[in-house]
Design a protein around this motif. Structure first.
Motif, PDB file in Angstrom:
ATOM      1  N   PHE A 190      74.072  41.323  42.927  1.00 61.71           N
ATOM      2  CA  PHE A 190      73.469  40.715  44.119  1.00 61.71           C
ATOM      3  C   PHE A 190      72.008  40.379  43.867  1.00 61.71           C
ATOM      4  CE2 PHE A 190      71.252  40.936  48.217  1.00 61.71           C
ATOM      5  CZ  PHE A 190      71.912  39.902  48.874  1.00 61.71           C
TER       6      PHE A 190
ATOM      7  N   GLN B  46      71.593  37.446  41.611  1.00 61.49           N
ATOM      8  CA  GLN B  46      72.340  36.268  42.056  1.00 61.49           C
ATOM      9  C   GLN B  46      73.370  35.864  41.005  1.00 61.49           C
ATOM     10  OE1 GLN B  46      69.268  33.380  43.098  1.00 61.49           O
ATOM     11  NE2 GLN B  46      69.205  34.299  45.120  1.00 61.49           N
ATOM     12  N   ALA B  47      74.018  36.880  40.473  1.00 66.31           N
ATOM     13  CA  ALA B  47      74.975  36.657  39.389  1.00 66.31           C
ATOM     14  C   ALA B  47      76.396  36.882  39.889  1.00 66.31           C
ATOM     15  CB  ALA B  47      74.678  37.639  38.251  1.00 66.31           C
ATOM     16  N   ALA B  48      77.341  36.196  39.272  1.00 64.65           N
ATOM     17  CA  ALA B  48      78.751  36.475  39.533  1.00 64.65           C
ATOM     18  C   ALA B  48      79.073  37.846  38.968  1.00 64.65           C
ATOM     19  CB  ALA B  48      79.625  35.429  38.846  1.00 64.65           C
ATOM     20  N   GLN B  49      79.885  38.608  39.701  1.00 67.63           N
ATOM     21  CA  GLN B  49      80.388  39.859  39.126  1.00 67.63           C
ATOM     22  C   GLN B  49      81.886  39.766  38.925  1.00 67.63           C
ATOM     23  OE1 GLN B  49      79.874  43.633  41.231  1.00 67.63           O
ATOM     24  NE2 GLN B  49      81.532  44.474  39.958  1.00 67.63           N
ATOM     25  N   ILE B  50      82.314  40.117  37.736  1.00 63.83           N
ATOM     26  CA  ILE B  50      83.743  40.118  37.441  1.00 63.83           C
ATOM     27  C   ILE B  50      84.150  41.564  37.157  1.00 63.83           C
ATOM     28  CG2 ILE B  50      85.536  39.139  35.964  1.00 63.83           C
ATOM     29  CD1 ILE B  50      83.635  36.733  35.574  1.00 63.83           C
ATOM     30  N   SER B  51      85.087  42.057  37.974  1.00 65.70           N
ATOM     31  CA  SER B  51      85.403  43.486  37.950  1.00 65.70           C
ATOM     32  C   SER B  51      86.636  43.809  37.119  1.00 65.70           C
ATOM     33  CB  SER B  51      85.689  43.985  39.376  1.00 65.70           C
ATOM     34  OG  SER B  51      84.628  43.713  40.245  1.00 65.70           O
TER      35      SER B  51
ATOM     36  N   VAL C  21      89.484  38.253  31.588  1.00 60.57           N
ATOM     37  CA  VAL C  21      90.830  38.514  32.084  1.00 60.57           C
ATOM     38  C   VAL C  21      90.796  39.780  32.935  1.00 60.57           C
ATOM     39  CG1 VAL C  21      93.235  38.880  31.442  1.00 60.57           C
ATOM     40  CG2 VAL C  21      91.752  37.495  29.966  1.00 60.57           C
TER      41      VAL C  21
ATOM     42  N   ARG D 183      94.607  37.512  35.930  1.00 65.55           N
ATOM     43  CA  ARG D 183      93.844  36.337  36.279  1.00 65.55           C
ATOM     44  C   ARG D 183      92.824  36.051  35.196  1.00 65.55           C
ATOM     45  NH1 ARG D 183      90.092  35.955  40.724  1.00 65.55           N
ATOM     46  NH2 ARG D 183      89.683  38.162  40.449  1.00 65.55           N
ATOM     47  N   ASP D 184      92.666  34.780  34.836  1.00 57.73           N
ATOM     48  CA  ASP D 184      91.555  34.365  33.984  1.00 57.73           C
ATOM     49  C   ASP D 184      90.442  33.906  34.912  1.00 57.73           C
ATOM     50  OD1 ASP D 184      93.088  34.838  31.811  1.00 57.73           O
ATOM     51  OD2 ASP D 184      93.372  32.743  31.237  1.00 57.73           O
ATOM     52  N   VAL D 185      89.266  34.479  34.740  1.00 57.12           N
ATOM     53  CA  VAL D 185      88.171  34.175  35.656  1.00 57.12           C
ATOM     54  C   VAL D 185      86.989  33.598  34.882  1.00 57.12           C
ATOM     55  CG1 VAL D 185      86.651  35.120  37.432  1.00 57.12           C
ATOM     56  CG2 VAL D 185      88.892  36.140  37.059  1.00 57.12           C
ATOM     57  N   ALA D 186      86.431  32.534  35.424  1.00 55.30           N
ATOM     58  CA  ALA D 186      85.261  31.917  34.800  1.00 55.30           C
ATOM     59  C   ALA D 186      84.073  32.013  35.741  1.00 55.30           C
ATOM     60  CB  ALA D 186      85.559  30.453  34.487  1.00 55.30           C
ATOM     61  N   PRO D 187      82.984  32.631  35.276  1.00 49.96           N
ATOM     62  CA  PRO D 187      81.787  32.713  36.117  1.00 49.96           C
ATOM     63  C   PRO D 187      81.106  31.345  36.205  1.00 49.96           C
ATOM     64  CG  PRO D 187      81.347  33.635  33.950  1.00 49.96           C
ATOM     65  CD  PRO D 187      82.806  33.290  33.973  1.00 49.96           C
ATOM     66  N   LYS D 188      80.410  31.114  37.335  1.00 51.04           N
ATOM     67  CA  LYS D 188      79.704  29.848  37.502  1.00 51.04           C
ATOM     68  C   LYS D 188      78.196  30.036  37.502  1.00 51.04           C
ATOM     69  CE  LYS D 188      82.056  28.478  41.288  1.00 51.04           C
ATOM     70  NZ  LYS D 188      82.615  27.572  42.319  1.00 51.04           N
ATOM     71  N   THR D 189      77.748  31.257  37.268  1.00 53.57           N
ATOM     72  CA  THR D 189      76.304  31.532  37.270  1.00 53.57           C
ATOM     73  C   THR D 189      75.822  31.719  35.830  1.00 53.57           C
ATOM     74  OG1 THR D 189      76.881  33.862  37.582  1.00 53.57           O
ATOM     75  CG2 THR D 189      76.262  32.627  39.541  1.00 53.57           C
TER      76      THR D 189
ATOM     77  N   GLN E 128      84.097  45.062  45.322  1.00 55.53           N
ATOM     78  CA  GLN E 128      82.711  44.607  45.476  1.00 55.53           C
ATOM     79  C   GLN E 128      82.287  44.398  46.929  1.00 55.53           C
ATOM     80  OE1 GLN E 128      81.968  41.053  43.171  1.00 55.53           O
ATOM     81  NE2 GLN E 128      83.271  41.737  41.498  1.00 55.53           N
TER      82      GLN E 128
ATOM     83  N   ARG F 111      80.757  32.017  43.252  1.00 59.89           N
ATOM     84  CA  ARG F 111      80.079  32.216  41.971  1.00 59.89           C
ATOM     85  C   ARG F 111      81.061  32.356  40.812  1.00 59.89           C
ATOM     86  NH1 ARG F 111      75.254  36.323  43.903  1.00 59.89           N
ATOM     87  NH2 ARG F 111      73.981  34.678  44.815  1.00 59.89           N
ATOM     88  N   GLN F 112      82.330  32.267  41.123  1.00 65.52           N
ATOM     89  CA  GLN F 112      83.318  32.357  40.044  1.00 65.52           C
ATOM     90  C   GLN F 112      84.590  31.650  40.460  1.00 65.52           C
ATOM     91  OE1 GLN F 112      85.106  36.540  39.861  1.00 65.52           O
ATOM     92  NE2 GLN F 112      83.203  36.909  40.948  1.00 65.52           N
ATOM     93  N   ASP F 113      85.331  31.187  39.449  1.00 68.29           N
ATOM     94  CA  ASP F 113      86.591  30.492  39.695  1.00 68.29           C
ATOM     95  C   ASP F 113      87.721  31.209  38.976  1.00 68.29           C
ATOM     96  OD1 ASP F 113      85.764  28.324  41.218  1.00 68.29           O
ATOM     97  OD2 ASP F 113      85.122  27.202  39.429  1.00 68.29           O
ATOM     98  N   THR F 114      88.879  31.208  39.608  1.00 71.73           N
ATOM     99  CA  THR F 114      90.063  31.658  38.901  1.00 71.73           C
ATOM    100  C   THR F 114      90.625  30.454  38.156  1.00 71.73           C
ATOM    101  OG1 THR F 114      90.562  33.301  40.570  1.00 71.73           O
ATOM    102  CG2 THR F 114      92.371  32.650  39.138  1.00 71.73           C
ATOM    103  N   ALA F 115      90.687  30.555  36.850  1.00 75.44           N
ATOM    104  CA  ALA F 115      91.200  29.439  36.062  1.00 75.44           C
ATOM    105  C   ALA F 115      92.727  29.453  36.082  1.00 75.44           C
ATOM    106  CB  ALA F 115      90.690  29.528  34.629  1.00 75.44           C
ATOM    107  N   LYS F 116      93.302  30.666  36.130  1.00 79.88           N
ATOM    108  CA  LYS F 116      94.739  30.757  35.935  1.00 79.88           C
ATOM    109  C   LYS F 116      95.238  32.127  36.359  1.00 79.88           C
ATOM    110  CE  LYS F 116      97.547  30.591  31.867  1.00 79.88           C
ATOM    111  NZ  LYS F 116      97.301  30.808  30.444  1.00 79.88           N
ATOM    112  N   MET F 117      96.406  32.163  36.972  1.00 77.10           N
ATOM    113  CA  MET F 117      97.061  33.453  37.209  1.00 77.10           C
ATOM    114  C   MET F 117      98.407  33.449  36.483  1.00 77.10           C
ATOM    115  SD  MET F 117      98.016  35.468  40.735  1.00 77.10           S
ATOM    116  CE  MET F 117      96.392  36.075  41.043  1.00 77.10           C
ATOM    117  N   TYR F 118      98.765  34.598  35.929  1.00 76.13           N
ATOM    118  CA  TYR F 118      99.995  34.642  35.123  1.00 76.13           C
ATOM    119  C   TYR F 118     100.479  36.082  34.984  1.00 76.13           C
ATOM    120  CZ  TYR F 118      96.269  35.672  31.796  1.00 76.13           C
ATOM    121  OH  TYR F 118      95.153  36.207  31.194  1.00 76.13           O
TER     122      TYR F 118
END
Ligand SMILES: Cc1cc2nc3c(=O)[nH]c(=O)nc-3n(C[C@H](O)[C@H](O)[C@H](O)COP(=O)(O)OP(=O)(O)OC[C@H]3O[C@@H](n4cnc5c(N)ncnc54)[C@H](O)[C@@H]3O)c2cc1C
Lengths: 305, 257
Positions: free
Chosen positions: A99, A102-107, A118, A128-134, B128, B216-223
């Motif tokens: 927070f 101002q960053a994406a957090q991937i848990s 992943v 899920r494959d997750v891509a941060p945008k920050t 979160q 701030r984040q995108d899910t590219a894919k679920m599998y």
């Protein structure tokens, strides 16, 4: 790529999970720096730069204080990523740091592919494959997902941090888990009851099978939370870690926190009505059946052997 | 005292999941839905607190489609006073930062003394939202709580750590509490309370009115993960299964002899 690894200490001891953070950094081929609230006498074996805040001043649990210390190090090191363990310390602190940055957090990251992380979904049934945008990201790593780095026989270059006291939350001390009673760690055979047993009366069925096999019975957390079985029989991250010759999981779905406590067992049998239950990933044999029929039948046959 | 409890509706985890056409989330058809397990403890704790302090107003908030009202009604039947439904057909596409942003936007200037959430959701599992809400509102937040007591504006809580060790903490309200399994024993709504709940206020606000932050984040894919084990799967008649398993245990382990 530069990553700041957030190591942990608890009750004066450095936690081994710092070597998991190092394994992650290796996999990312990233440059590293490390942060620890701990003490001079319990340093990680680590060849890089370690920012050390003394625990006697910073406290082992002081999220406001630890957040500020981490932010100071981030300002100095400018890492692309701040890496925590997905632990009671990490999942508490990571969102605070994310927070502020101002960053994406991937848990609970279990794997990486480039900048894509992943993560598990729905009790690990999906991913899920997750891509941060920050530009900066904060991640927490699932325990065990990246293995342990080979421990270097190196000493870190320590830079000491001074911490301000205070913060809104006052930590007043630890309460140890109740001890005494059964020692599951010594059992060669463990039969465990999960929520799938349905009602407290069915604990007896699990205990009977354990007895017939000459072992002990254990339980997953919901069974303990419901007070059907005492806490010292709970298997998992917040209970016991066991590695018997045979582990029989009855009506247990196989959540990561349960698996962490039993996956090193030599031989694992799961009894579950759900063929897709994640326990199947670690089981040597998955018996797709209603435990209320299967378990008593198995007990009877074993007693007759 | 003003209390807010935030809940989520999730599928039963024993469901057979499918990936939806978009490829980034699970298909919402053919699933049984329920209150996120962690949130049941949050609702129970909020209701217990209300009962303790007596003069309290307890709002339950849930973001989602029309369907989540079913789960909100359970919370109302457990003892919440009113429901704030944040209407959003696309709630599952929102990441934790946006969900927290919506909740914080709703809660700001309402002066809640306590906000309860589950420590995580069973489906997304990011863990979160509660802490982000706390940070956004400038309130202290305590996670993974397995014991909660309130007296004269001060909260004494125990956080659960690995191995069953607990960290005891103290904080003054207002505060955010994220609830862990086992915190209490969530009550079953009684029939009279289910009837009463039907008359309680349950207002909907469009999520768009409250969403002020970018994702701030995108899910590219679920599998589905690749099956690792390669373990044996035994199916069929239970009696036959017993014999098969005993044979395997005799061959592969030394436990039966
Ligand atoms: C921080 C943290 C720490 C945790 N620590 C622990 C821990 O130490 N130990 C632990 O166990 N959990 C722990 N948990 C909880 C964990 O995430 C799961 O919620 C829990 O392990 C689920 O227990 P379960 O498998 O018994 O129940 P469920 O997940 O509800 O699974 C029940 C299973 O029973 C099957 N079933 C139902 N009926 C039958 C039947 N008649 N016959 C056969 N099978 C049937 C179902 O298909 C399902 O797979 C922790 C969670 C968190 C967040």
């Amino acid at each position: 790529m530069k990553v700041l690894l957030i190591a942990e200490s608890r009750e004066g001891k450095l936690l081994n999970s710092c070597y998991e953070l190092m394994a992650f950094a290796e996999k990312m081929a990233a440059e590293t720096a490390m942060f620890l609230v701990g003490s001079d006498s319990a340093l990680p074996q680590y060849g890089g730069k370690l920012y050390l805040a003394d625990v006697s001043a910073a406290g082992e649990y002081n999220p406001d204080g630890h957040k500020q210390l981490i932010l100071d190090v981030v300002a100095k090191e400018q890492p692309d990523m701040v890496v925590f363990s997905h632990s009671s310390y990490g999942w508490d602190l990571a969102p605070r740091v994310a927070f502020a940055l101002q960053a994406a957090q991937i848990s609970e990251v279990v794997d990486v592919a480039g900048s894509t992380m992943v993560v598990p979904v729905c009790n690990a049934k999906l991913r899920r494959d997750v891509a941060p945008k920050t530009a900066k990201t904060v991640v927490t790593l699932q325990a065990g997902a990246f293995g342990l780095a080979e421990v270097p026989s190196a000493a870190p270059v320590v830079e000491k941090l001074t911490s301000q006291s205070g913060g809104k939350i006052e930590f007043t001390g630890y309460e140890q888990a109740e001890s005494g009673g059964v020692d599951l760690g010594k059992a060669k055979i463990i039969v465990s009851a999960g929520r799938g047993i349905g009602k407290p009366e069915n604990v007896a069925m699990i205990a009977d099978l354990a007895k017939a096999l000459g072992g002990e019975y254990g339980a997953s957390r919901p069974v303990v939370d419901s007070e059907w079985v005492e806490h010292n029989r709970q298997v998992g991250t917040t209970g016991q870690t066991v590695a018997p010759k045979l582990y029989v999981a009855c009506g247990i779905s196989g959540a990561i926190q349960h698996l962490a406590g039993m996956k090193k067992s030599e031989f694992i049998v799961a009894v579950n009505t759900d063929k897709d239950a994640p326990i199947g990933d670690v089981a040597d044999v998955l018996v797709v059946a209603d435990l209320k029929q299967f378990v008593p039948a198995l007990t009877a046959k074993i007693q007759a052997l | 005292m003003k209390i807010l409890v935030c809940i989520k509706q999730v599928p039963d985890m024993e469901s057979k999941f499918k990936v939806d056409a978009g490829g980034t989330w699970y298909a919402k058809t053919d699933l049984a839905w329920r209150m996120n397990e962690y949130d049941e403890y949050a609702v129970e704790q909020a209701v217990q607190l209300k009962e303790q302090v007596k003069d309290a107003d307890l709002t339950v908030l849930c973001i989602g489609s029309e369907k989540v009202k079913e789960t909100m009604k359970k919370a109302l039947a457990m003892g919440c006073d009113r429901g704030a439904h944040i209407a959003d057909e696309e709630a599952d596409k929102k990441e934790p930062f946006q969900i927290a942003g919506i909740i914080a936007e709703y809660a700001k200037e309402k002066n809640f003394d306590l906000i309860f959430t589950g420590m995580q959701s069973q489906d997304r599992g990011s863990g979160q939202v509660g802490i982000l809400v706390a940070e956004m509102l400038g309130m202290p937040g305590i996670t993974t709580v397995v014991h909660f007591a309130y007296k004269d504006g001060v909260i004494e809580a125990k956080r659960e750590l690995e191995g069953g060790v607990k960290a005891c903490v103290k904080v003054a309200a207002p505060a955010v509490i994220t609830c862990q399994l086992g915190l209490n024993t969530p009550r079953y709504p009684t029939l009279p309370n289910i009837m009463k709940a039907k008359k309680k206020e349950l207002l909907s606000v469009p999520a768009a009115d409250l969403l002020k932050v970018e994702s701030r984040q995108d899910t590219a894919k679920m599998y589905f993960p690749e099956k690792k084990g390669g373990g044996l799967v035994l199916e069929g008649d239970p009696a036959a299964l017993v014999d098969q398993l005993i044979k395997i245990l005799k061959e592969k382990t030394a436990v039966l002899g």
